[in-house]
Design an enzyme around this catalytic site. Structure first.
Site, short mmCIF file in Angstrom:
data_model
loop_
_atom_site.label_atom_id
_atom_site.label_comp_id
_atom_site.label_asym_id
_atom_site.label_seq_id
_atom_site.Cartn_x
_atom_site.Cartn_y
_atom_site.Cartn_z
N GLY A 1 0.84 -1.20 0.00
CA GLY A 1 0.00 0.00 0.00
C GLY A 1 0.87 1.24 0.00
CE LYS A 2 -2.81 6.01 0.92
NZ LYS A 2 -3.71 4.85 1.02
CE LYS B 1 -1.16 -2.48 7.30
NZ LYS B 1 -2.58 -2.13 7.37
CG ASP C 1 -8.49 3.65 4.19
OD1 ASP C 1 -9.06 4.23 3.25
OD2 ASP C 1 -7.42 3.02 4.05
CG ASN D 1 -8.88 -1.33 3.67
OD1 ASN D 1 -7.94 -2.02 3.26
ND2 ASN D 1 -8.80 -0.01 3.79
#
Ligand SMILES: Nc1ncnc2c1ncn2[C@@H]1O[C@H](COP(=O)(O)OP(=O)(O)OP(=O)(O)O)[C@@H](O)[C@H]1O
Ligand SMILES: [Mg+2]
Length: 286
Positions: free
Chosen positions: A102-103, A119, A223, A228
């Site tokens: 991801g970003k 993660k 988000d 997600n």
């Protein structure tokens, strides 16, 4: 460049010693001076030069010659320290393939007691201001807001997963946290955007039920989108929680509305579901 499990496995104990010393000394120095690093690691000059050379080649450390020769840890070096701690503690046995970039994160499949997900939070220079800062840490890490923000981001997600999971919300089970890295259970499903549901209404209701439970526990996702939410046949999981806010947050109404809007729009465009955003907000906030 993604993290390589082999690189981490093959790091020499002197290289770990350098990474650990740098981490410690970076609380004091923007660039850790060569002689200070030598004193801390107790390595000979040639050994330290050789080890630093390797660490720089692997993009774990960088150097500067101005205003003096000094070194600092960069993301990969920090990640390596976190991953190796999880290995030492027995949480993690092997790092598998990269399953998501991801970003602000990299997500890997991994092996521990069963299949895990690792993660790695990497909150960059641009966005670190948005992370809620815990004041007691700022002075120590003032030169490295990205490092601090990445740790905070991991902590935020770990806290959310712990409370939500105990409170019966369907989220990955949090297993361990170290620095900017969290380990959690692997979800045997796909992202909502990758599937065509046979029973969209049931899945939608289950998502809303989970959002309502999370709200009662004090969590708004912030988000929420089809990227997600994960699904596996009947079951739903809500993932990716570092940016959660409390219902008492000054922008809570706007942010909750945006989350619910994303959900309602997705289900109405793809499946023709007819609930309005206001109806769903009322279901969530009870
Ligand atoms: N526990 C898990 N089990 C299985 N797959 C997961 C798990 N967590 C994440 N993934 C996969 O990895 C992808 C990325 O994870 P996540 O959404 O948490 O971070 P991100 O979207 O990269 O973060 P950011 O919001 O910083 O961009 C997910 O879309 C999902 O496909
Ligand atoms: Mg995501």
């Amino acid at each position: 460049m993604p993290l390589s499990a082999d690189e981490i496995k093959e790091l020499h104990k002197y290289e770990y010693r350098i990474l650990n010393s740098l981490e410690w000394l970076m609380k004091k120095y923007l660039w850790v001076p060569e002689d200070v690093l030598r004193k801390s690691t107790k390595l000979s000059e040639s050994e330290m030069k050789y080890r630093l050379g390797r660490l720089m080649e692997m993009d774990m450390v960088k150097s500067s010659t101005k205003p003096y020769t000094g070194y600092q840890l960069v993301f990969k070096g920090y990640d390596a320290l976190a991953i190796s701690s999880l290995v030492t503690k027995g949480t993690l046995n092997a790092l598998g393939s990269l399953i998501g970039v991801g970003k602000e994160s990299e997500v890997y499949e991994a092996l521990g007691l069963g299949v895990l997900v690792i993660k790695i939070h990497r909150v960059g220079q641009r966005s670190f201001q948005s992370v809620r800062l815990n004041r007691s840490y700022i002075p120590e890490w003032k030169h490295f807001p990205w490092l601090f923000a990445s740790m905070e981001s991991a902590k935020m997600e770990f806290t959310a997963l712990s409370t939500l999971q105990k409170g019966g919300v369907s989220v990955p089970v949090p297993i361990a946290i170290n620095r900017n890295v969290i380990a959690m259970s692997f979800i045997p499903g796909l992202n909502l955007n990758q599937v065509t549901l046979e029973e969209p209404q049931e899945i939608f209701d289950e998502v809303v039920e989970n959002l309502a439970k999370a709200y009662r526990l004090g969590y708004i996702h912030s988000d929420l989108s089809e990227f997600n939410i994960m699904v596996d046949g009947e079951k739903v999981w809500l993932i990716d929680w570092p940016q959660w806010i409390e219902p008492s947050h000054p922008n809570a109404d706007t942010i909750l509305r945006r989350d619910i809007n994303n959900l309602v729009n997705y289900f109405s465009k793809k499946y023709g579901l007819a609930k309005t955003t206001d109806e769903v907000i009322n279901l969530v906030i009870g």
